[in-house]
Scaffold this motif. Structure first.
Motif, short mmCIF file in Angstrom:
data_model
loop_
_atom_site.label_atom_id
_atom_site.label_comp_id
_atom_site.label_asym_id
_atom_site.label_seq_id
_atom_site.Cartn_x
_atom_site.Cartn_y
_atom_site.Cartn_z
N VAL A 90 18.29 1.13 8.80
CA VAL A 90 18.26 0.38 7.86
C VAL A 90 17.09 -0.01 7.26
O VAL A 90 16.86 -0.36 5.96
CB VAL A 90 19.36 -0.83 8.08
N PHE A 91 16.11 -0.39 8.03
CA PHE A 91 14.89 -0.92 7.61
C PHE A 91 14.02 -0.13 6.97
O PHE A 91 13.87 1.16 7.12
CB PHE A 91 14.17 -1.47 8.70
N GLY A 92 13.39 -0.55 5.91
CA GLY A 92 12.33 0.37 5.15
C GLY A 92 12.71 0.65 3.86
O GLY A 92 11.98 1.57 3.25
N SER A 93 13.78 0.13 3.33
CA SER A 93 14.11 0.24 2.09
C SER A 93 13.12 0.02 0.80
O SER A 93 13.22 0.66 -0.40
CB SER A 93 15.45 -0.43 1.48
N PHE A 94 12.26 -0.94 1.36
CA PHE A 94 11.32 -1.22 0.20
C PHE A 94 9.92 -0.61 0.23
O PHE A 94 9.05 -0.55 -0.51
CB PHE A 94 11.03 -2.66 0.42
N ILE A 95 9.78 0.25 1.19
CA ILE A 95 8.25 0.85 1.66
C ILE A 95 8.07 2.06 0.44
O ILE A 95 7.10 2.10 -0.30
CB ILE A 95 8.36 1.50 2.86
N GLN A 96 8.86 2.68 0.25
CA GLN A 96 8.65 3.86 -0.77
C GLN A 96 8.52 3.04 -2.19
O GLN A 96 7.47 3.58 -2.94
CB GLN A 96 9.77 5.19 -0.82
N PRO A 97 9.43 2.29 -2.71
CA PRO A 97 8.99 1.83 -4.00
C PRO A 97 7.97 1.14 -4.19
O PRO A 97 7.07 0.87 -5.04
CB PRO A 97 10.30 1.15 -4.24
N LEU A 98 7.61 0.52 -3.10
CA LEU A 98 6.28 -0.36 -2.84
C LEU A 98 5.04 0.58 -3.13
O LEU A 98 4.19 0.25 -3.50
CB LEU A 98 6.25 -1.14 -1.47
N MET A 99 5.13 1.74 -2.58
CA MET A 99 3.96 2.85 -2.75
C MET A 99 4.01 2.99 -4.19
O MET A 99 2.88 3.13 -4.61
CB MET A 99 4.50 3.98 -1.75
N TYR A 100 5.14 3.31 -4.93
CA TYR A 100 4.91 3.63 -6.25
C TYR A 100 4.47 2.47 -6.80
O TYR A 100 3.68 2.72 -8.00
CB TYR A 100 6.49 3.98 -6.93
N LEU A 101 4.68 1.34 -6.81
CA LEU A 101 4.13 0.10 -7.52
C LEU A 101 2.85 -0.16 -7.33
O LEU A 101 2.10 -0.49 -8.09
CB LEU A 101 4.99 -1.29 -6.99
N MET A 102 2.27 0.21 -6.13
CA MET A 102 0.80 0.32 -5.82
C MET A 102 0.10 1.24 -6.57
O MET A 102 -0.97 0.98 -6.93
CB MET A 102 0.72 0.29 -4.17
N ARG A 103 0.78 2.46 -6.60
CA ARG A 103 -0.01 3.41 -7.44
C ARG A 103 -0.04 2.91 -9.19
O ARG A 103 -1.06 3.13 -9.50
CB ARG A 103 0.72 4.76 -7.36
N ARG A 104 1.10 2.33 -9.36
CA ARG A 104 1.08 1.85 -10.82
C ARG A 104 0.27 0.51 -11.17
O ARG A 104 0.33 0.02 -12.35
CB ARG A 104 2.53 1.60 -11.20
N ARG A 105 -0.30 0.12 -9.89
CA ARG A 105 -0.82 -1.31 -9.88
C ARG A 105 0.08 -2.40 -10.36
O ARG A 105 -0.37 -3.28 -11.14
CB ARG A 105 -2.16 -1.20 -10.71
N LYS A 106 1.20 -2.46 -9.87
CA LYS A 106 2.16 -3.43 -10.42
C LYS A 106 2.45 -4.22 -9.44
O LYS A 106 3.38 -5.09 -9.61
CB LYS A 106 3.46 -2.82 -10.89
N LYS A 118 -5.21 14.82 -4.06
CA LYS A 118 -4.63 15.61 -2.96
C LYS A 118 -4.63 14.82 -1.56
O LYS A 118 -3.54 15.01 -0.91
CB LYS A 118 -5.81 16.88 -2.48
N LYS A 119 -5.59 14.05 -1.45
CA LYS A 119 -5.45 12.91 -0.31
C LYS A 119 -4.29 12.06 -0.50
O LYS A 119 -3.66 11.77 0.43
CB LYS A 119 -6.89 12.32 -0.34
N LYS A 120 -4.12 11.51 -1.74
CA LYS A 120 -2.93 10.69 -1.95
C LYS A 120 -1.54 11.44 -1.58
O LYS A 120 -0.61 10.97 -1.30
CB LYS A 120 -2.79 10.14 -3.45
N ALA A 121 -1.54 12.55 -2.10
CA ALA A 121 -0.27 13.45 -1.63
C ALA A 121 -0.08 13.51 -0.23
O ALA A 121 1.22 13.45 0.25
CB ALA A 121 -0.47 14.91 -2.42
N PHE A 122 -1.16 13.81 0.43
CA PHE A 122 -1.09 14.26 2.07
C PHE A 122 -0.61 12.60 2.52
O PHE A 122 0.31 12.58 3.68
CB PHE A 122 -2.46 14.28 2.65
N VAL A 123 -1.15 11.55 2.16
CA VAL A 123 -0.76 9.99 2.67
C VAL A 123 0.45 9.77 2.50
O VAL A 123 1.53 9.56 3.24
CB VAL A 123 -1.51 9.08 2.04
N THR A 124 1.31 10.30 1.17
CA THR A 124 2.57 10.35 0.69
C THR A 124 3.38 11.10 1.64
O THR A 124 4.43 10.53 2.09
CB THR A 124 2.60 10.37 -0.82
#
Length: 274
Positions: free
Chosen positions: A258-274, A209-215
């Motif tokens: 324009v800025f920030g195209s990499f933030i959301q995919p970076l969050m996903y990769l961090m969750r997957r520890r990639k 739930k905490k991760k969901a709120f941060v997202t």
């Protein structure tokens, strides 16, 4: 008589040097700032989004329901970034009206597609935390695939609106999605302050739930930073000088979007520890 004719001749010569792809030939600093931000966005966004697409599509397991919207969002960002180099190319070298219109169309991907997919992720997290039974009932790839045609159709509609320079639909979209994300964020925060069944200590928070709120919170902050400057300058059109509005405020607001195209995919990769 001579002075008025001279003045009109100067105005016509100034306007003739302006083009749709270069409306500020005498003041290129705003456009140069925008191109610099786009270069940074390409440098970080292209590899991160490409890696996200590759990670999801080449996973040893089948695509999870929670990966449908991040995958489509990464595809959208990757397509936009891949074509964004055409904008400075057309500005400096090609100077084509068709390519200018083409760039306008693809900018609609960013201004409408990104917040739409971000809102889909917010609603997904909201249902998972606030209405877990409903979330489990509809937590399938098929459910997401039913929503995707609507999201992509709305994105293409706003791409066309951007080409014909209709600004009102973007304002309405921004305000609706901002309210939607705000409600999701507040609702998830309220649930976090309530102890889960069997927990007597309110300080103990479910990590999921905490991760969901941060997202949800991060997506809303991105939404405000990306698009609020553009929304705020629209009422200033006609109240400021054409040079200030077109050559300074517009490039500055577009730089934020324009800025920030990499933030959301970076969050996903961090969750997957990639």
């Amino acid at each position: 008589m001579n002075s008025s004719s001279t003045s009109s001749h100067q105005n016509s010569s100034f306007s003739s040097s302006e083009t749709p792809w270069n409306p500020c030939p005498s003041s290129p600093y705003g456009v140069m700032t925008f191109f610099t931000v786009e270069a940074v966005n390409i440098m970080f966004g292209l590899p991160v989004n490409a890696w996200t697409i590759w990670t999801i599509s080449h996973s040893s397991r089948s695509i999870q329901a929670s990966e449908v919207f991040p995958l489509n969002s990464a595809l959208l960002e990757f397509v936009y970034i891949s074509f964004s180099f055409l904008r400075p190319l057309n500005y400096f070298f090609i100077k084509s009206a068709f390519l200018y219109t083409f760039n306008l169309f693809f900018y609609g991907l960013l201004s409408a597609g990104r917040p739409l997919f971000q809102s889909c992720v917010c609603v997904e997290r909201y249902l998972g935390v606030v209405h877990p039974i409903t979330y489990l009932r509809y937590n399938s790839v098929r459910t997401r695939l039913c929503a995707l045609p609507l999201v992509w159709a709305l994105t293409l509609f706003f791409c066309v609106c951007h080409v014909v320079k209709l600004h009102l639909p973007f304002l309405v979209l921004f305000l609706l999605l901002l309210v939607l994300q705000g409600l999701c964020c507040v609702s998830v925060l309220q649930v976090l302050h309530q102890p889960s069944p069997g927990e007597g200590n309110e300080d103990q928070v479910d990590p999921a739930k905490k991760k969901a709120f941060v997202t949800v919170l991060l997506i809303q902050v991105m939404m405000v930073l990306n698009y609020l400057p553009t929304v705020l300058i629209v009422p200033l059109r006609g109240r400021l000088s054409r040079h200030t509005y077109l050559c300074q405020l517009i490039p500055a607001s577009l730089s934020f979007s324009v800025f920030g195209s990499f933030i959301q995919p970076l969050m996903y990769l961090m969750r997957r520890r990639k």
